[in-house]
Design an enzyme around this catalytic site. Structure first.
Site, PDB file in Angstrom:
ATOM      1  N   ASP A 168       0.858  -1.192   0.000  1.00 14.80           N
ATOM      2  CA  ASP A 168       0.000   0.000   0.000  1.00 14.80           C
ATOM      3  C   ASP A 168       0.890   1.236   0.000  1.00 14.80           C
ATOM      4  O   ASP A 168       1.343   1.700   1.042  1.00 14.80           O
ATOM      5  CB  ASP A 168      -0.921  -0.005   1.223  1.00 14.80           C
ATOM      6  N   HIS A 173       0.255   8.165   3.624  1.00 11.85           N
ATOM      7  CA  HIS A 173       0.908   7.548   4.776  1.00 11.85           C
ATOM      8  C   HIS A 173       2.407   7.850   4.869  1.00 11.85           C
ATOM      9  O   HIS A 173       3.068   7.362   5.789  1.00 11.85           O
ATOM     10  CB  HIS A 173       0.692   6.040   4.735  1.00 11.85           C
TER      11      HIS A 173
END
Length: 263
Positions: A168, A173
């Site tokens: 991911d 993030h």
């Protein structure tokens, strides 16, 4: 339909990405190594979330949030293997402030035997108001009694950089500029990383450390969690499993409406 394989290195990387062995490197060796004496290798149950298909493109990453995850295991995930995954959009809801999409992945081995089902909810900020129906609300209440287990995990400041190596690579993030566009003070931890920390806690406190006992884990992502904070998992045992929440260092729920079902 998509097909993918994984090796022991992948299940080990995942285990490290969700905190296995951080408190004690000699603990959880069956998940963090493949050649330790007396510790036959195994995959954490929540590794199955990595085998799910990606939902369809939903727009700018800064506007997309992971809203919920339900993992149903039909049998334990092997430490290495190959699967075929069939994915379907099952529902689209109008939540007013955004669109909520439900997406299901059915995961089978190459002989067609079911391995896992992953049901995922994604929220798109600003895409609501199109006149659709609202999503039903699950019947879940936080128990009034004290938790049977309260387990705190100090989460490393670089945890998201490690977890993203599982696949991911959403810049929300890791990229401060993307986080700022999303109205966040800094990059947030992946929701599925938080989910993995909670899954490990449930495995060891309720399932006796046996991945084969875990049948279903479901939770709603209710608030962002930031690397460097402490994640505390609250567990209330029930006859067939447990209810759970996970809170940040201020006591704010970041995982809510959690349910564990055991075999």
């Amino acid at each position: 339909m998509t097909e993918r394989g994984w090796t022991a290195a992948d299940t080990i990387l995942y285990a490290l990405g969700v905190g296995a062995g951080q408190a004690d490197p000699a603990d959880e060796l069956r998940f963090t190594t493949e050649n330790s004496t007396g510790h036959p290798p195994a995959a954490l149950p929540t590794f199955a979330t990595l085998l799910a298909a990606d939902p369809p493109y939903l727009g700018e990453p800064a506007a997309v949030r992971h809203a919920g995850e339900t993992l149903t295991l039909h049998r334990p995930i092997p430490p290495a293997g190959r699967v075929r995954t069939t994915a379907t959009v099952t529902d689209v809801y109008d939540q007013g402030s955004g669109l909520l999409l439900h997406h299901r992945s059915e995961i089978h081995d190459l002989d067609g035997n079911p391995l896992a089902t992953v049901e995922r909810a994604m929220f798109v900020i600003g895409a609501g108001g199109f006149g659709g129906r609202r999503a039903p609300v699950a019947d879940w209440r936080r128990p009034t009694e004290h938790p049977d287990h309260t387990v705190s995990h100090p989460v490393r400041p670089d945890q998201a950089l490690l977890y993203r190596l599982n696949g991911d690579r959403n810049p929300l993030h890791c990229d401060p500029a993307v986080a700022a566009r999303a109205g966040l003070p800094r990059p947030v931890l992946h929701g599925l990383c938080t989910y993995g920390f909670a899954g490990r806690t449930l495995l060891h406190t309720v399932a006796g450390g046996d991945p084969g006992r875990v049948r279903r884990i479901s939770a709603r992502f209710s608030a962002p969690f930031f690397p460097g904070d402490t994640l505390t998992v609250l567990v209330w045992r029930r006859p067939a499993g447990a209810l759970f929440q996970a809170v940040d260092g201020r006591g704010r729920p970041v995982l809510d409406r959690g349910v564990l079902d055991l075999r």
